[in-house]
Design a protein around this motif. Structure first.
Motif, PDB file in Angstrom:
ATOM      1  N   MET A 158       0.831  -1.211   0.000  1.00  0.00           N
ATOM      2  CA  MET A 158       0.000   0.000   0.000  1.00  0.00           C
ATOM      3  C   MET A 158       0.863   1.257   0.000  1.00  0.00           C
ATOM      4  SD  MET A 158      -3.419  -0.785   2.235  1.00  0.00           S
ATOM      5  CE  MET A 158      -2.704  -1.601   3.665  1.00  0.00           C
ATOM      6  N   GLY A 159       1.996   1.231   0.687  1.00  0.00           N
ATOM      7  CA  GLY A 159       2.911   2.364   0.642  1.00  0.00           C
ATOM      8  C   GLY A 159       3.450   2.602  -0.759  1.00  0.00           C
ATOM      9  N   ALA A 160       3.814   1.526  -1.457  1.00  0.00           N
ATOM     10  CA  ALA A 160       4.309   1.648  -2.831  1.00  0.00           C
ATOM     11  C   ALA A 160       3.229   2.201  -3.758  1.00  0.00           C
ATOM     12  CB  ALA A 160       4.799   0.291  -3.327  1.00  0.00           C
ATOM     13  N   VAL A 161       1.979   1.775  -3.542  1.00  0.00           N
ATOM     14  CA  VAL A 161       0.867   2.269  -4.353  1.00  0.00           C
ATOM     15  C   VAL A 161       0.682   3.773  -4.138  1.00  0.00           C
ATOM     16  CG1 VAL A 161      -1.640   2.187  -4.605  1.00  0.00           C
ATOM     17  CG2 VAL A 161      -0.329   0.068  -4.532  1.00  0.00           C
ATOM     18  N   ASN A 162       0.810   4.230  -2.894  1.00  0.00           N
ATOM     19  CA  ASN A 162       0.709   5.664  -2.625  1.00  0.00           C
ATOM     20  C   ASN A 162       1.808   6.444  -3.342  1.00  0.00           C
ATOM     21  OD1 ASN A 162      -1.537   5.462  -0.915  1.00  0.00           O
ATOM     22  ND2 ASN A 162      -0.256   5.029   0.867  1.00  0.00           N
ATOM     23  N   ALA A 163       2.996   5.866  -3.432  1.00  0.00           N
ATOM     24  CA  ALA A 163       4.091   6.523  -4.143  1.00  0.00           C
ATOM     25  C   ALA A 163       3.758   6.698  -5.625  1.00  0.00           C
ATOM     26  CB  ALA A 163       5.381   5.723  -3.974  1.00  0.00           C
ATOM     27  N   LEU A 164       3.087   5.709  -6.217  1.00  0.00           N
ATOM     28  CA  LEU A 164       2.654   5.842  -7.610  1.00  0.00           C
ATOM     29  C   LEU A 164       1.627   6.964  -7.756  1.00  0.00           C
ATOM     30  CD1 LEU A 164       2.306   2.079  -8.638  1.00  0.00           C
ATOM     31  CD2 LEU A 164       4.024   3.711  -9.456  1.00  0.00           C
ATOM     32  N   GLY A 165       0.733   7.072  -6.766  1.00  0.00           N
ATOM     33  CA  GLY A 165      -0.229   8.165  -6.787  1.00  0.00           C
ATOM     34  C   GLY A 165       0.462   9.516  -6.780  1.00  0.00           C
ATOM     35  N   PHE A 166       1.537   9.654  -6.025  1.00  0.00           N
ATOM     36  CA  PHE A 166       2.332  10.891  -5.991  1.00  0.00           C
ATOM     37  C   PHE A 166       2.830  11.239  -7.397  1.00  0.00           C
ATOM     38  CE2 PHE A 166       6.428  13.023  -5.716  1.00  0.00           C
ATOM     39  CZ  PHE A 166       6.195  14.053  -4.819  1.00  0.00           C
ATOM     40  N   LEU A 167       3.362  10.258  -8.111  1.00  0.00           N
ATOM     41  CA  LEU A 167       3.915  10.515  -9.437  1.00  0.00           C
ATOM     42  C   LEU A 167       2.834  10.913 -10.439  1.00  0.00           C
ATOM     43  CD1 LEU A 167       6.492   7.571  -9.677  1.00  0.00           C
ATOM     44  CD2 LEU A 167       6.957   9.980  -9.180  1.00  0.00           C
ATOM     45  N   PHE A 168       1.695  10.234 -10.406  1.00  0.00           N
ATOM     46  CA  PHE A 168       0.642  10.514 -11.382  1.00  0.00           C
ATOM     47  C   PHE A 168      -0.111  11.812 -11.081  1.00  0.00           C
ATOM     48  CE2 PHE A 168       1.487   6.254 -12.757  1.00  0.00           C
ATOM     49  CZ  PHE A 168       1.082   6.223 -14.078  1.00  0.00           C
ATOM     50  N   THR A 169       0.090  12.370  -9.907  1.00  0.00           N
ATOM     51  CA  THR A 169      -0.531  13.658  -9.586  1.00  0.00           C
ATOM     52  C   THR A 169      -0.048  14.756 -10.529  1.00  0.00           C
ATOM     53  OG1 THR A 169      -0.896  13.104  -7.262  1.00  0.00           O
ATOM     54  CG2 THR A 169      -0.726  15.445  -7.780  1.00  0.00           C
ATOM     55  N   PHE A 170       1.136  14.588 -11.115  1.00  0.00           N
ATOM     56  CA  PHE A 170       1.661  15.610 -12.015  1.00  0.00           C
ATOM     57  C   PHE A 170       0.870  15.711 -13.313  1.00  0.00           C
ATOM     58  CE2 PHE A 170       5.184  14.943  -9.131  1.00  0.00           C
ATOM     59  CZ  PHE A 170       5.667  16.243  -8.934  1.00  0.00           C
ATOM     60  N   LEU A 171      -0.063  14.803 -13.552  1.00  0.00           N
ATOM     61  CA  LEU A 171      -0.953  14.905 -14.711  1.00  0.00           C
ATOM     62  C   LEU A 171      -2.198  15.735 -14.422  1.00  0.00           C
ATOM     63  CD1 LEU A 171      -0.902  11.194 -15.983  1.00  0.00           C
ATOM     64  CD2 LEU A 171       0.353  13.139 -16.946  1.00  0.00           C
ATOM     65  N   VAL A 172      -2.405  16.075 -13.161  1.00  0.00           N
ATOM     66  CA  VAL A 172      -3.648  16.743 -12.747  1.00  0.00           C
ATOM     67  C   VAL A 172      -3.431  18.255 -12.728  1.00  0.00           C
ATOM     68  CG1 VAL A 172      -5.364  16.959 -10.920  1.00  0.00           C
ATOM     69  CG2 VAL A 172      -4.298  14.742 -11.387  1.00  0.00           C
ATOM     70  N   PRO A 173      -4.290  19.043 -13.382  1.00  0.00           N
ATOM     71  CA  PRO A 173      -4.101  20.491 -13.433  1.00  0.00           C
ATOM     72  C   PRO A 173      -4.534  21.181 -12.145  1.00  0.00           C
ATOM     73  CG  PRO A 173      -6.107  19.909 -14.573  1.00  0.00           C
ATOM     74  CD  PRO A 173      -5.474  18.610 -14.154  1.00  0.00           C
ATOM     75  N   GLU A 174      -4.009  22.356 -11.918  1.00  0.00           N
ATOM     76  CA  GLU A 174      -4.486  23.199 -10.826  1.00  0.00           C
ATOM     77  C   GLU A 174      -5.713  23.966 -11.307  1.00  0.00           C
ATOM     78  OE1 GLU A 174      -5.539  24.317  -7.841  1.00  0.00           O
ATOM     79  OE2 GLU A 174      -3.474  23.759  -7.338  1.00  0.00           O
ATOM     80  N   THR A 175      -6.760  24.014 -10.504  1.00  0.00           N
ATOM     81  CA  THR A 175      -8.024  24.631 -10.921  1.00  0.00           C
ATOM     82  C   THR A 175      -8.421  25.814 -10.045  1.00  0.00           C
ATOM     83  OG1 THR A 175      -9.272  23.076  -9.533  1.00  0.00           O
ATOM     84  CG2 THR A 175      -8.859  22.426 -11.810  1.00  0.00           C
ATOM     85  N   LYS A 176      -7.598  26.178  -9.110  1.00  0.00           N
ATOM     86  CA  LYS A 176      -7.936  27.225  -8.140  1.00  0.00           C
ATOM     87  C   LYS A 176      -8.212  28.562  -8.821  1.00  0.00           C
ATOM     88  CE  LYS A 176      -4.579  29.119  -5.877  1.00  0.00           C
ATOM     89  NZ  LYS A 176      -3.449  29.412  -4.964  1.00  0.00           N
ATOM     90  N   GLY A 177      -9.339  29.165  -8.493  1.00  0.00           N
ATOM     91  CA  GLY A 177      -9.644  30.520  -8.909  1.00  0.00           C
ATOM     92  C   GLY A 177     -10.121  30.698 -10.331  1.00  0.00           C
ATOM     93  N   LYS A 178     -10.310  29.614 -11.084  1.00  0.00           N
ATOM     94  CA  LYS A 178     -10.744  29.715 -12.476  1.00  0.00           C
ATOM     95  C   LYS A 178     -12.202  29.287 -12.614  1.00  0.00           C
ATOM     96  CE  LYS A 178      -6.118  28.715 -14.308  1.00  0.00           C
ATOM     97  NZ  LYS A 178      -5.316  27.825 -15.176  1.00  0.00           N
ATOM     98  N   SER A 179     -12.885  29.850 -13.602  1.00  0.00           N
ATOM     99  CA  SER A 179     -14.266  29.442 -13.846  1.00  0.00           C
ATOM    100  C   SER A 179     -14.282  28.068 -14.501  1.00  0.00           C
ATOM    101  CB  SER A 179     -14.969  30.455 -14.752  1.00  0.00           C
ATOM    102  OG  SER A 179     -14.491  30.333 -16.077  1.00  0.00           O
ATOM    103  N   LEU A 180     -15.409  27.369 -14.407  1.00  0.00           N
ATOM    104  CA  LEU A 180     -15.531  26.048 -15.012  1.00  0.00           C
ATOM    105  C   LEU A 180     -15.378  26.112 -16.531  1.00  0.00           C
ATOM    106  CD1 LEU A 180     -18.527  24.551 -12.972  1.00  0.00           C
ATOM    107  CD2 LEU A 180     -16.069  24.185 -12.615  1.00  0.00           C
TER     108      LEU A 180
END
Length: 535
Positions: free
Chosen positions: A489-511
């Motif tokens: 489960m720790g190793a799986v969380n580490a993979l989640g950390f790496l794939f987070t770089f595909l997710v954009p920041e959405t703060k303060g923008k309209s939909l």
């Protein structure tokens, strides 16, 4: 039609710029109570699974109380997750076809009926009772699954852009209270039956210390899940359809303006030419299985699905089987030292304590900070610390088990805190913001279903994997043990950390800015860099 023309749709601008009002809090409560019910129904199984084993799999020749065979335990715990996966895909798609409000009531009534049905499960044999439980819990999960994309989408489309993250996260934060409620109801019911029907502790001279009335305990706990859903149904049906669905998908900007005028308590008048131009533009929009969608949102969907996928294997495994983990380190007494009702009471107490000190605070840390430090930062930080604390519990596991149970529990609680002040919240928020209105519920459902697919792996796979020795009566193969399961489960969380770089920041923008809906149809890739990278 250019950016400026698209920006003149007054009802959407009014929603984006609206001050925080009472209707925002009303929407949080209405949508959040569905999530409260979801969490209660999904996680109350962990407080009663041991009781089901004692009642229906008691063996007078065994030296231990009855326990559910691993395959039965996996089915009872995981079947609701299977239903949730199907419900997320189906109701997510339906929410974009029929409207958010129209489908919202269906999911809630399905949850009510299935929760009651779970408590009324019947049969003459253990197998038939478990089969009936699994049937109703599948449909319970089906309704719960539909609540994910609909609640997130409705809240995102009601919110203003300044505090949208906090509002969606607040809906999700009700999950922590649902887990707490599951523990509290289990404690109260178990204590009441224990007082009314006292039983002697288990030992070899009295191998079946489970009083017959204990059969009512798990039924009451299951059926109580229908109460909050019933209380919410009326208010869900009174909510108007979201303006973004009405204007951008149903192509009726006039009706959207009329609905939101009542909600915002202000006069909104849409220009007919603008409304017609938008309706014409929507006719030519790309679909989910198109090359244009892949170019604009392919990486986004990959990011939201993979990060939710990696999160849920650890999160649901921890929640569903934390009573086994606590028993293995000695924080919970062995089953032989307790009667059935005492065991329900102590498991529920341990689960509630973890939720109280880690799950609930973690969720509300996200609510407070998500629109200040951003979704990307919180998710990256959450996965990082989940990995750190999971390895910190796993690597010296034998030391914690033998010498310091309290330290293990504290470190274990931190993994829950940072999952909720981290990806467990943000993976729910982001998919409701970055996709076009006509595909928003569908894409959120796909992202959530990816998480449930991994949760099913956790429910079915990790139950076997964490078995520390061969089942003496069932002949099941030995598992990898609790320590190695925690390491995985720790190793799986580490993979989640790496794939987070595909997710954009959405703060303060309209939909519309995030999804590209305010761009010209032929200019879809002009500002791709702003929507792809998180920094």
């Amino acid at each position: 039609m250019g950016d400026n023309e698209r920006g003149q749709l007054q009802v959407l601008s009014a929603l984006d710029l609206a001050k925080t009002q009472w209707y925002h809090f009303t929407a949080i409560i209405i949508a959040g109570m569905g999530f409260f019910t979801d969490a209660y129904d999904l996680f109350c199984i962990s407080t009663v699974s041991k009781l089901l084993g004692r009642i229906y799999y008691y063996n007078s020749l065994s030296s231990t109380p009855g326990t559910l065979p691993p395959n039965v335990s996996a089915a009872v715990s995981g079947v609701a997750l299977c239903g949730a996966l199907a419900g997320q895909l189906f109701f997510g798609w339906l929410g974009d076809k029929m409207g958010r409000k129209s489908v919202y009531g269906m999911t809630l009534m399905l949850m009510v009926i299935s929760a009651i049905g779970s408590g009324l499960s019947f049969g003459h044999t253990a197998k038939s009772v478990m089969t009936t439980i699994c049937f109703f819990r599948f449909w319970l999960g089906f309704g719960i699954g539909g609540d994910y994309p609909l609640s997130a989408t409705i809240m995102s489309e009601y919110a203003n852009k300044r505090t949208r993250g906090a509002f969606i996260a607040a809906v999700f934060a009700m999950q922590g209270f649902g887990i707490l409620a599951g523990g509290a109801v289990s404690i109260i019911v178990a204590a009441a039956f224990k007082h009314a029907y006292p039983a002697l502790p288990y030992d070899l001279d009295r191998p079946n210390s489970t009083v017959p009335q204990a059969d009512f305990v798990w039924r009451i706990i299951f059926m109580f899940g229908a109460v909050p859903a019933l209380l919410t149904y009326y208010w869900r049906m009174k909510m108007p359809e979201t303006a973004r669905f009405t204007a951008l998908v149903a192509k009726n900007a006039k009706q959207a303006a009329s609905d939101m005028s009542k909600v915002l308590h202000m006069d909104i008048q849409e220009d007919q030419d603008t409304a017609e131009a938008i309706s014409m533009a929507e006719e030519t929009k790309f679909g989910l299985f198109s090359r244009e969608f892949l170019k604009r949102h392919g990486l986004h969907l990959l990011g939201t699905t993979t990060t939710w996928f990696f999160l849920d294997i650890a999160f649901y495994s921890q929640n569903l089987f934390q009573n086994d983990i606590f028993t293995s380190i000695g924080w919970l007494p062995k089953a032989q030292t307790m009667n059935a009702l005492e065991e329900v009471y102590k498991i529920a107490r341990a689960q509630s304590l973890i939720a109280l000190v880690s799950t609930v605070p973690g969720c509300w840390f996200t609510v407070v900070l998500i629109d200040r430090i951003g979704r990307f930062t919180i998710q990256l930080m959450g996965f990082f610390f989940m990995t750190v604390f999971m390895f910190a519990t796993a690597i010296p596991y034998n030391h914690w088990k033998t010498h310091n149970h309290l330290a293990f529990v504290v470190l274990y609680a931190f993994t829950f805190f940072f999952s909720n002040f981290g990806p467990n919240s943000t993976t729910f928020v982001v998919p409701a913001e970055i996709f076009p209105a006509r595909l928003r519920s569908t894409c959120h459902g796909i992202s959530a279903a990816s998480g449930k697919a991994e949760a099913i792996v956790g429910a079915f796979g990790f139950l076997y994997a964490s078995q520390n020795k061969v089942n003496p009566t069932g002949g099941y193969p030995p598992g990898i043990g609790t320590k190695n399961a925690l390491l995985v489960m720790g190793a799986v969380n580490a993979l989640g950390f790496l794939f987070t770089f595909l997710v954009p920041e959405t703060k303060g923008k309209s939909l519309e800015e995030l999804s590209g809906e305010n761009e010209e149809e032929g200019n879809g890739s002009s500002d791709r860099s702003n929507r792809t990278m998180p920094v």
